[in-house]
Design a protein around this motif. Structure first.
Motif, PDB file in Angstrom:
ATOM      1  N   ALA A  28      -1.698  16.305  -3.382  1.00 62.92           N
ATOM      2  CA  ALA A  28      -2.968  16.145  -4.089  1.00 62.92           C
ATOM      3  C   ALA A  28      -3.220  17.304  -5.040  1.00 62.92           C
ATOM      4  O   ALA A  28      -3.945  17.168  -6.018  1.00 62.92           O
ATOM      5  N   ALA A  29      -2.618  18.451  -4.742  1.00 63.93           N
ATOM      6  CA  ALA A  29      -2.792  19.637  -5.591  1.00 63.93           C
ATOM      7  C   ALA A  29      -1.695  19.754  -6.642  1.00 63.93           C
ATOM      8  O   ALA A  29      -1.652  20.741  -7.387  1.00 63.93           O
ATOM      9  N   GLY A  30      -0.819  18.748  -6.709  1.00 63.62           N
ATOM     10  CA  GLY A  30       0.211  18.735  -7.740  1.00 63.62           C
ATOM     11  C   GLY A  30       1.530  19.361  -7.340  1.00 63.62           C
ATOM     12  O   GLY A  30       2.371  19.634  -8.196  1.00 63.62           O
ATOM     13  N   PHE A  31       1.734  19.580  -6.025  1.00 64.74           N
ATOM     14  CA  PHE A  31       2.982  20.173  -5.547  1.00 64.74           C
ATOM     15  C   PHE A  31       3.807  19.115  -4.828  1.00 64.74           C
ATOM     16  O   PHE A  31       3.406  18.595  -3.788  1.00 64.74           O
ATOM     17  N   ASP A  32       4.959  18.797  -5.379  1.00 63.65           N
ATOM     18  CA  ASP A  32       5.830  17.771  -4.811  1.00 63.65           C
ATOM     19  C   ASP A  32       6.760  18.428  -3.782  1.00 63.65           C
ATOM     20  O   ASP A  32       7.886  18.807  -4.083  1.00 63.65           O
ATOM     21  N   ILE A  33       6.268  18.541  -2.543  1.00 58.78           N
ATOM     22  CA  ILE A  33       7.010  19.241  -1.502  1.00 58.78           C
ATOM     23  C   ILE A  33       7.609  18.276  -0.489  1.00 58.78           C
ATOM     24  O   ILE A  33       8.771  18.400  -0.102  1.00 58.78           O
ATOM     25  N   TYR A  34       6.817  17.285  -0.076  1.00 61.59           N
ATOM     26  CA  TYR A  34       7.256  16.369   0.981  1.00 61.59           C
ATOM     27  C   TYR A  34       7.499  14.974   0.414  1.00 61.59           C
ATOM     28  O   TYR A  34       6.832  14.541  -0.518  1.00 61.59           O
ATOM     29  N   ARG A  35       8.439  14.266   1.010  1.00 62.76           N
ATOM     30  CA  ARG A  35       8.648  12.878   0.629  1.00 62.76           C
ATOM     31  C   ARG A  35       7.406  12.046   0.964  1.00 62.76           C
ATOM     32  O   ARG A  35       7.033  11.139   0.237  1.00 62.76           O
ATOM     33  N   GLN A  36       6.802  12.343   2.101  1.00 65.23           N
ATOM     34  CA  GLN A  36       5.557  11.681   2.491  1.00 65.23           C
ATOM     35  C   GLN A  36       4.684  12.685   3.223  1.00 65.23           C
ATOM     36  O   GLN A  36       5.110  13.294   4.198  1.00 65.23           O
ATOM     37  N   GLU A  37       3.480  12.860   2.735  1.00 62.06           N
ATOM     38  CA  GLU A  37       2.599  13.842   3.344  1.00 62.06           C
ATOM     39  C   GLU A  37       2.043  13.337   4.672  1.00 62.06           C
ATOM     40  O   GLU A  37       1.887  12.134   4.895  1.00 62.06           O
ATOM     41  N   LEU A  38       1.716  14.268   5.526  1.00 61.17           N
ATOM     42  CA  LEU A  38       1.171  13.936   6.828  1.00 61.17           C
ATOM     43  C   LEU A  38      -0.157  13.198   6.693  1.00 61.17           C
ATOM     44  O   LEU A  38      -0.982  13.530   5.862  1.00 61.17           O
ATOM     45  N   GLY A  39      -0.329  12.197   7.535  1.00 60.01           N
ATOM     46  CA  GLY A  39      -1.618  11.537   7.651  1.00 60.01           C
ATOM     47  C   GLY A  39      -1.910  10.434   6.671  1.00 60.01           C
ATOM     48  O   GLY A  39      -3.010   9.889   6.678  1.00 60.01           O
ATOM     49  N   GLN A  40      -0.955  10.057   5.837  1.00 58.28           N
ATOM     50  CA  GLN A  40      -1.232   9.016   4.855  1.00 58.28           C
ATOM     51  C   GLN A  40      -1.217   7.616   5.464  1.00 58.28           C
ATOM     52  O   GLN A  40      -1.864   6.708   4.946  1.00 58.28           O
ATOM     53  N   VAL A  41      -0.467   7.426   6.556  1.00 57.59           N
ATOM     54  CA  VAL A  41      -0.389   6.118   7.216  1.00 57.59           C
ATOM     55  C   VAL A  41      -0.992   6.238   8.607  1.00 57.59           C
ATOM     56  O   VAL A  41      -0.413   6.865   9.486  1.00 57.59           O
ATOM     57  N   ILE A  42      -2.166   5.653   8.789  1.00 54.81           N
ATOM     58  CA  ILE A  42      -2.841   5.685  10.084  1.00 54.81           C
ATOM     59  C   ILE A  42      -2.328   4.563  10.979  1.00 54.81           C
ATOM     60  O   ILE A  42      -2.083   4.764  12.172  1.00 54.81           O
ATOM     61  N   ALA A  43      -2.169   3.391  10.400  1.00 57.60           N
ATOM     62  CA  ALA A  43      -1.693   2.221  11.132  1.00 57.60           C
ATOM     63  C   ALA A  43      -0.618   1.545  10.296  1.00 57.60           C
ATOM     64  O   ALA A  43      -0.900   1.036   9.216  1.00 57.60           O
ATOM     65  N   GLY A  44       0.608   1.569  10.797  1.00 56.47           N
ATOM     66  CA  GLY A  44       1.733   0.984  10.060  1.00 56.47           C
ATOM     67  C   GLY A  44       1.637  -0.531   9.975  1.00 56.47           C
ATOM     68  O   GLY A  44       0.758  -1.161  10.586  1.00 56.47           O
ATOM     69  N   PRO A  45       2.560  -1.165   9.261  1.00 59.21           N
ATOM     70  CA  PRO A  45       2.493  -2.616   9.024  1.00 59.21           C
ATOM     71  C   PRO A  45       2.633  -3.450  10.288  1.00 59.21           C
ATOM     72  O   PRO A  45       2.240  -4.617  10.305  1.00 59.21           O
ATOM     73  N   ASN A  46       3.187  -2.889  11.347  1.00 59.80           N
ATOM     74  CA  ASN A  46       3.361  -3.650  12.581  1.00 59.80           C
ATOM     75  C   ASN A  46       2.236  -3.420  13.590  1.00 59.80           C
ATOM     76  O   ASN A  46       2.308  -3.899  14.722  1.00 59.80           O
ATOM     77  N   THR A  47       1.221  -2.697  13.186  1.00 59.75           N
ATOM     78  CA  THR A  47       0.090  -2.465  14.076  1.00 59.75           C
ATOM     79  C   THR A  47      -0.830  -3.674  14.075  1.00 59.75           C
ATOM     80  O   THR A  47      -1.334  -4.068  13.018  1.00 59.75           O
ATOM     81  N   PRO A  48      -1.079  -4.285  15.236  1.00 58.46           N
ATOM     82  CA  PRO A  48      -1.992  -5.441  15.278  1.00 58.46           C
ATOM     83  C   PRO A  48      -3.443  -5.009  15.114  1.00 58.46           C
ATOM     84  O   PRO A  48      -3.814  -3.883  15.432  1.00 58.46           O
TER      85      PRO A  48
END
Length: 204
Positions: A28-48
């Motif tokens: 969010a601050a413009g630094f491309d460090i991680y492939r995916q930042e922590l906490g972006q997916v709370i419930a994945g596609p297989n979560t009912p």
């Protein structure tokens, strides 16, 4: 020789400062460090469960949007189970439900949004059922200590929730209720840090 602890002075408190996003959400601050930042997916596609979106704005004491807010979320799944070892039913959690998220407000408008599944009712520590809710932790410039609050849902029966009922002033309980947008799966939850309509915050 080490000085006794009584000689040590308390470190001065300070707000999160403008660098909180670099440390906690560098993308969010413009630094491309991680492939995916922590906490972006709370419930994945297989979560009912029912897919919902939460959106809102954090306002300061003057009614202006706070545009550099970071919010962490914590919730149960649709069956009221937390993805945590202390929950005796944690083994029943869907494999891609995390239950924890990290949300950044839009730097121009202050609007925050996150997608998740609607949580179920949760058994409290005292054996009383708690209404479906999402716990929120809020940090931004100008906040010395992160603020804790809860989000409840306008289309649920919250009347017997033990936490809501600790709030003596009934009108203030409304500050914890997210309002469902008619005909959609979205809820609006604005947070007011001070002043008229101040959100109820909790000493956790």
């Amino acid at each position: 020789m080490a000085q006794p602890l009584s000689y040590l002075k308390e470190t001065p408190s300070q707000t999160a400062g403008p660098y909180v996003h670099i440390g906690m959400a560098p993308g969010a601050a413009g630094f491309d460090i991680y492939r995916q930042e922590l906490g972006q997916v709370i419930a994945g596609p297989n979560t009912p469960g029912e897919r919902i979106r939460i959106e809102g704005v954090v306002y300061d004491g003057t009614g202006a949007p706070v545009k550099d807010v970071l919010i962490e979320t914590w919730q149960a799944d649709a069956n009221g189970i937390h993805a945590h070892l202390e929950d005796p039913r944690h083994g029943e959690i869907s494999g891609d439900f995390r239950g924890w998220g990290r949300v950044i407000s839009d730097f121009d408008t202050g609007l925050y949004t996150f997608d998740t599944i609607k949580p179920g009712a949760v058994m409290g520590r005292n054996g009383r059922m708690m209404a479906p809710h999402i716990s929120l932790w809020i940090v931004a410039r100008g906040i010395n200590v992160g603020l804790n609050t809860r989000l409840y849902f306008s289309d649920e029966d919250n009347s017997n929730d033990p936490v809501i009922n600790l709030i003596e002033h009934v009108e203030r309980r409304k500050t914890l209720i997210a309002t469902r947008t008619p005909g959609s799966n979205s809820y609006r939850f604005d947070i007011r840090l001070q002043g008229e309509g101040e959100t109820v915050f909790m000493d956790v």
